[in-house]
Each structure stands twice: as C-alpha cells, then as structure tokens.
Motif scaffolding. Structure first.
Motif, mmCIF file in Angstrom:
data_model
loop_
_atom_site.group_PDB
_atom_site.id
_atom_site.type_symbol
_atom_site.label_atom_id
_atom_site.label_comp_id
_atom_site.label_asym_id
_atom_site.label_seq_id
_atom_site.Cartn_x
_atom_site.Cartn_y
_atom_site.Cartn_z
ATOM 1 N N UNK A 106 108.966 57.202 20.603
ATOM 2 C CA UNK A 106 109.667 58.185 19.770
ATOM 3 C C UNK A 106 109.706 59.522 20.512
ATOM 4 N N UNK A 107 110.845 60.216 20.413
ATOM 5 C CA UNK A 107 111.013 61.513 21.074
ATOM 6 C C UNK A 107 111.413 62.548 20.036
ATOM 7 N N UNK A 108 110.736 63.681 20.045
ATOM 8 C CA UNK A 108 111.147 64.843 19.260
ATOM 9 C C UNK A 108 111.915 65.761 20.200
ATOM 10 N N UNK A 109 113.216 65.861 19.986
ATOM 11 C CA UNK A 109 114.086 66.693 20.827
ATOM 12 C C UNK A 109 114.308 68.028 20.121
ATOM 13 N N UNK A 110 113.622 69.054 20.580
ATOM 14 C CA UNK A 110 113.712 70.385 19.983
ATOM 15 C C UNK A 110 114.756 71.178 20.762
ATOM 16 N N UNK A 111 115.815 71.621 20.075
ATOM 17 C CA UNK A 111 116.960 72.178 20.795
ATOM 18 C C UNK A 111 117.490 73.470 20.166
ATOM 19 N N UNK A 112 116.681 74.526 20.096
ATOM 20 C CA UNK A 112 117.191 75.779 19.536
ATOM 21 C C UNK A 112 118.106 76.554 20.479
ATOM 22 N N UNK A 113 118.076 76.216 21.779
ATOM 23 C CA UNK A 113 118.808 77.013 22.778
ATOM 24 C C UNK A 113 120.002 76.286 23.385
ATOM 25 N N UNK A 114 120.272 75.057 22.958
ATOM 26 C CA UNK A 114 121.294 74.244 23.603
ATOM 27 C C UNK A 114 122.681 74.870 23.599
ATOM 28 N N UNK A 115 123.004 75.651 22.570
ATOM 29 C CA UNK A 115 124.326 76.286 22.495
ATOM 30 C C UNK A 115 124.455 77.473 23.439
ATOM 31 N N UNK A 116 123.342 77.924 24.009
ATOM 32 C CA UNK A 116 123.340 79.160 24.793
ATOM 33 C C UNK A 116 123.498 78.906 26.285
ATOM 34 N N UNK A 117 124.294 77.925 26.635
ATOM 35 C CA UNK A 117 124.641 77.643 28.033
ATOM 36 C C UNK A 117 125.660 78.681 28.482
ATOM 37 N N UNK A 118 125.334 79.455 29.504
ATOM 38 C CA UNK A 118 126.180 80.574 29.913
ATOM 39 C C UNK A 118 127.580 80.141 30.325
ATOM 40 N N UNK A 119 127.699 78.926 30.853
ATOM 41 C CA UNK A 119 129.006 78.437 31.303
ATOM 42 C C UNK A 119 129.690 77.557 30.257
#
Length: 410
Positions: free
Chosen positions: A198-211
């Motif tokens: 099982x993996x807990x994928x914590x992604x609060x910053x995924x939208x903040x890709x500069x490109x």
C-alpha cells in the motif's frame, strides 16, 4: 494542584520543530526561510468574499448546519471529476473531504498503524507526517533517496514484507523539493503490484510545477494500491483547512468511520465557499499565476545561493513547489547554525527532524515563496557568511588538532 494522569501516547508527544521556529519568525525583523507557508499574495481574497456572500445568501441554513461526514457532495463530485485522468475514472464515493490534509494523515494512522507496525518512509520525509504517525508508535523503516527522490530498487520484498504502507511525496517533496521521475513512478507502481504494498501518495504541491508539465500520479499507475492525498491549502488558502483523500471505496468507508469519531465532518461553510470558488474552472487560470510567482522566487534564491554559498555546499534546483534542500560541507551542524542565524535575524529549518533514525547533521530546508527577492538576497548572504565562518572554524580546529608543533619551555 491536581496530578493529571496522561496517557502513554500523550507522554511521548513532542512539539513540531518547525512550529517552534515559527514563533521566532513572527518578529518583523526576521527574514524567514523556515515556514512552508504559501504566499498570501496568491490568496483570491475578492473571489472568496464573493463566494462567501453567495453561500450565506442562497443557502445559509445548510452552510451553517451539520453535514455528511464524507463531505459536501458537489465538492466531492468536482474532486472526482478533476482527478479522473491518466486513464483513471473516479466517483464521489472514492473521495473523502478532510479538515486539512493533516487530518488525513491522522485518520490514515488510526486505521492502519498498530504499535510496532512497519511503516516505510522516505529519508528524509515530511515532518508533519512523521509527527502524526508517531502517535501510533510504528516501527519506521527509512527508504534511501538521491537527488531525484526515492529509490524504488531499495524496496526489496524483504523490505516491504509486513509493511502497512509506504508514505511518499512524489511531487516537489517536503523537505527536498525533488520530483520523482516517470521511470521511478512506474517502478514504484510495479513494486506495489509485486508485493501488495500500500502507498500513501501525499501530493499538496503537484499543481505547482513551474512549467506546467504534470506527471501521472502513482494513483493512476496502481489505483488499487494507492491512497492519494490532496489539499486546497497551496492552491487556494490554508485557512480553509480543506484536504481530501481519494482511494478504493472500501478504504474510504473505513476512513469515514474514523472521521466520524474525530470531528463528525469538515466544516460545511468552508466546503461550500471553496466549491463556489472552484466550480467554474477558476483554478485553471489561478494556478498558473502561482507557478509564475513561485518560479521567480525560486530563481531569485538559486541565484543568491550560487553567489553567496561557499564551495562544498550543494542543492537541487526545484522544478516546482516551495522548497530548496541544502547539504552543507561535512562537519557543520545546522542545529547549531540555526542559533547563530536567528541572532542574525535569519531563520531556516534544520534537516535533522525530517529523518527517522540517525540523521545527517549538515542539511537544511529553505522556503522561498513568502520572501521578496531583495530580502532573499540579504538573507542568503547572511546565511552564506555564517556557513563560511563555521567552515573556517572547523578547519582551524582540525589544523590545531593535527598540528605537530615542537614543545616549548619557559
């Protein structure tokens, strides 16, 4: 005075190192690279105000009443639709709205961790997750990383055997700012399928890709094995305290039971306001403006680091997010360096609290999004001078210790 009898769990509670540092940074003269706070300049204040007025005009009773534990139905539908991508199809039943993603970590700890349970974490890992999971007394197993993030090849069957889950932040990780490359994402998904991990994928910053070059989530690559955590804190405002968990319906149902015992439900008012703000595609125009601002801030800090940091200091330029991770030359203790930095009105977060087990002493995290470029230059210059001074003292001590000087007599 009454002798309060604390539980064993309470006796082991400790304060967050970051929260303690933030008390110091409230002084207006301190240049703070410490807090992982989004820039207030990105908060859509007027849109929030208008949304709150609509909610309290059109549905005031419902907004101020108790609500469903799972979350406001239209908001759950919006989340399910937004994350139905990369071949993944989601329903509202796959979504639980939480009171910030920090509550999500707490609920995950409650339903998965028994005392002594094996929990795999990146080295280093997010301090808030370690603090939350530690309440349930797991046995942490650190997973090695490099400049590109977690090393999937380190997850052997022996390593994953019996583990309740792997906690990972594949996008612009807190604290290192690293993003996991596509090949490693696929390899990690393969490990999950091979070992039933099982993996807990914590992604609060995924939208903040500069490109704006988003990579597929681990959830989309191994949906039956992944719980995905998201947040509105970095793309709207952290004061809303709105997060969410996406996952298999059976796991979401168990999380709902845990949440019922925790707070009944996330506030109805903030959920409805957030939905009013995002429902018409606002984030598609708002997030690019955040990316532009943060990219400029990151470039300002990278330029200052290159100018002021002494030789032997390394860092990984971030492609998104809010953090830069520094590794100083051996022999420098960043906990001691912090005391001297605060005396110079500069604050950062030492790296040690982000590790389980024995941490390296010479790492630190810098956050750049709330400091204007001219102050970034001043703060990094002061920090660089302190590092250079610490190096000089270390070299001097080393030379004195190894000196083969002739003895003298009076």
């Amino acid at each position: 005075m009454h002798d309060w009898q604390y539980s064993e769990r309470a006796r082991h509670l400790t304060s967050s190192a970051i929260r303690e540092i933030l008390k110091v940074t409230e002084r207006p003269d301190v240049i703070s690279f410490a807090g992982g706070l989004p820039s207030p300049a990105t908060f859509p204040v007027e849109r929030m105000r208008a949304a709150a007025e609509r909610v309290l005009t059109e549905s005031p009773q419902a907004a101020l009443q108790y609500s469903a534990t799972e979350g406001f139905a239209p908001l759950r539908e919006w989340i399910a639709k937004r994350y139905s991508r990369d071949g993944l199809t989601l329903a509202p039943e796959n979504v639980l709205v939480t009171t910030g993603s920090q509550q999500g970590l707490d609920l995950i700890g409650k339903i998965f961790i028994d005392e002594g349970s094996r929990v795999l974490v990146e080295a280093p890992s997010y301090l808030g997750a370690l603090q939350s999971f530690s309440l349930f007394a797991p046995t942490y197993v650190p997973v090695p990383t490099d400049e590109h993030g977690l090393l999937p090849e380190a997850l052997t069957p022996e390593q994953t055997a019996g583990a309740r889950f792997l906690y990972a932040m594949p996008n612009f990780q807190n604290p290192t700012g690293r993003r996991l490359p596509m090949a490693r994402r696929e390899a990690l998904a393969a490990v999950a399928r091979r070992d039933g991990l099982a993996i807990i994928e914590d992604d609060p910053y995924g939208e903040l890709d500069y490109e704006g070059q988003r990579l597929p989530s681990l959830m989309s690559l191994a949906p039956e094995h992944v719980l995905y955590m998201g947040s509105f804190s970095k793309v709207l405002a952290p004061g809303l305290r709105l997060g969410f968990i996406i996952g298999p319906q059976a796991v979401i149902a168990k999380l709902v039971q845990a949440k019922q015992a925790a707070d009944l439900h996330t506030p109805s008012l903030t959920q409805r306001i957030a939905y009013e703000v995002v429902k018409d595609g606002f984030l598609d125009t708002h997030i690019p403006s955040i990316r532009t601002l943060y990219a400029a801030q990151a470039n300002a800090m990278l330029a200052s680091l290159a100018k002021h940091m002494p030789a032997g200091t390394t860092w990984t330029p971030p492609a998104g997010g809010m953090f830069i991770w520094l590794t100083l030359p051996p022999g420098i203790d960043t906990m001691q360096l912090l005391e001297k930095a605060i005396a110079q009105n500069v604050a950062f977060v030492p790296g040690a609290p982000f590790y389980v087990g024995t941490p390296p002493a010479n790492t630190l995290r810098l956050s750049f999004v709330t400091v204007p470029p001219e102050k970034i230059e001043v703060g990094v210059a002061r920090l660089g001078a302190l590092v250079a001074d610490a190096l000089a003292r270390s070299d001097s001590t080393h030379l004195q210790g190894s000196c083969k000087c002739p003895s003298t007599t009076n």
